[in-house]
Design a protein around this motif. Structure first.
Motif, PDB file in Angstrom:
ATOM      1  N   GLU A 100      -7.120  -6.519  -1.447  1.00 45.93           N
ATOM      2  CA  GLU A 100      -6.950  -5.162  -0.730  1.00 45.93           C
ATOM      3  C   GLU A 100      -7.709  -5.049   0.441  1.00 45.93           C
ATOM      4  OE1 GLU A 100      -6.904  -5.384  -4.127  1.00 45.93           O
ATOM      5  OE2 GLU A 100      -4.818  -4.700  -4.720  1.00 45.93           O
ATOM      6  N   LYS A 107      -3.028   2.952  10.463  1.00 47.37           N
ATOM      7  CA  LYS A 107      -2.450   2.521  11.559  1.00 47.37           C
ATOM      8  C   LYS A 107      -2.740   3.583  12.697  1.00 47.37           C
ATOM      9  CE  LYS A 107       1.183  -0.745   9.799  1.00 47.37           C
ATOM     10  NZ  LYS A 107       2.235  -0.821   9.399  1.00 47.37           N
ATOM     11  N   PHE A 146       0.834  -1.226  -0.026  1.00 42.69           N
ATOM     12  CA  PHE A 146      -0.086  -0.221   0.012  1.00 42.69           C
ATOM     13  C   PHE A 146       0.741   1.296   0.035  1.00 42.69           C
ATOM     14  CE2 PHE A 146      -4.279  -1.241   2.212  1.00 42.69           C
ATOM     15  CZ  PHE A 146      -4.483  -2.081   1.083  1.00 42.69           C
ATOM     16  N   GLU A 191      -1.262   3.289   4.643  1.00 43.76           N
ATOM     17  CA  GLU A 191      -0.913   2.541   5.914  1.00 43.76           C
ATOM     18  C   GLU A 191      -0.793   3.695   7.194  1.00 43.76           C
ATOM     19  OE1 GLU A 191       2.067  -0.346   5.960  1.00 43.76           O
ATOM     20  OE2 GLU A 191       1.637  -1.071   3.885  1.00 43.76           O
ATOM     21  N   HIS A 192      -0.151   4.666   6.970  1.00 40.44           N
ATOM     22  CA  HIS A 192      -0.105   5.469   8.230  1.00 40.44           C
ATOM     23  C   HIS A 192      -1.635   5.954   8.524  1.00 40.44           C
ATOM     24  CE1 HIS A 192       1.366   8.719  10.889  1.00 40.44           C
ATOM     25  NE2 HIS A 192       0.277   9.417  10.236  1.00 40.44           N
ATOM     26  N   PRO A 232       2.243   4.262   1.476  1.00 41.63           N
ATOM     27  CA  PRO A 232       2.594   4.712   2.953  1.00 41.63           C
ATOM     28  C   PRO A 232       1.920   5.532   3.696  1.00 41.63           C
ATOM     29  CG  PRO A 232       4.505   5.010   1.604  1.00 41.63           C
ATOM     30  CD  PRO A 232       3.363   4.604   0.661  1.00 41.63           C
ATOM     31  N   LEU A 292      -4.992  -4.807   8.853  1.00 39.24           N
ATOM     32  CA  LEU A 292      -4.129  -3.725   9.452  1.00 39.24           C
ATOM     33  C   LEU A 292      -5.203  -2.990  10.445  1.00 39.24           C
ATOM     34  CD1 LEU A 292      -2.627  -1.699   6.399  1.00 39.24           C
ATOM     35  CD2 LEU A 292      -1.393  -3.058   8.220  1.00 39.24           C
ATOM     36  N   TYR A 337      -6.584  -6.877   3.410  1.00 37.92           N
ATOM     37  CA  TYR A 337      -5.353  -6.251   3.970  1.00 37.92           C
ATOM     38  C   TYR A 337      -5.862  -5.105   4.920  1.00 37.92           C
ATOM     39  CZ  TYR A 337      -0.618  -4.463   4.494  1.00 37.92           C
ATOM     40  OH  TYR A 337       0.778  -4.080   5.002  1.00 37.92           O
ATOM     41  N   VAL A 338      -6.730  -4.240   4.411  1.00 39.36           N
ATOM     42  CA  VAL A 338      -7.275  -2.986   4.901  1.00 39.36           C
ATOM     43  C   VAL A 338      -7.875  -3.498   6.479  1.00 39.36           C
ATOM     44  CG1 VAL A 338      -8.951  -1.301   5.040  1.00 39.36           C
ATOM     45  CG2 VAL A 338      -7.623  -1.654   3.146  1.00 39.36           C
TER      46      VAL A 338
END
Length: 128
Positions: A98, A11, A2, A7-8, A4, A105, A101-102
């Protein structure tokens, strides 16, 4: 895998399933506004987790809260730094692999989100 910034976002800001659901609701209905109770009902979440998520989303610049005749109303209005990562997140979420994956996370972030917020306070988006 993904971007960055996405992802930030996942997270550090959209770090609970409730926040993800609220964000997706706002993305699908960008003109919606409502009380915490109304938005909780729309996302099938309890009022307590929805209220907390909306408070944190407000602190992090994704929604704005305003007085609606004695009750707080929330409206989707992300700060400029978050617009593109949110758009990318929405695109990722529309793809089955995806999306998994989301969700992974977010589940991982949710396990330590209360501790991170307690120790760092407000987690605004940082420029990467």
């Amino acid at each position: 895998m993904f971007d960055p910034k996405v992802e930030h976002l996942l997270k550090e800001i959209i770090d609970t399933p409730t926040k993800l659901q609220l964000l997706l609701l706002f993305c699908e209905n960008p003109n919606i506004e409502g009380t915490a109770r109304q938005l909780a009902e729309r996302t099938f979440r309890d009022i307590w987790s929805a209220s907390e998520a909306l408070r944190e989303l407000t602190e992090d610049g994704i929604v704005v809260a305003f007085d609606g005749f004695g009750e707080l109303l929330y409206r989707y209005q992300p700060i400029p730094e978050l617009v593109h990562p949110i758009q990318q997140l929405r695109q990722y979420y529309n793809e089955p692999i995806e999306r998994d994956y989301v969700q992974q996370l977010v589940r991982e972030a949710a396990s330590y989100a209360p501790y991170r917020r307690a120790s760092h306070g407000n987690v605004m988006f940082e420029r990467l």
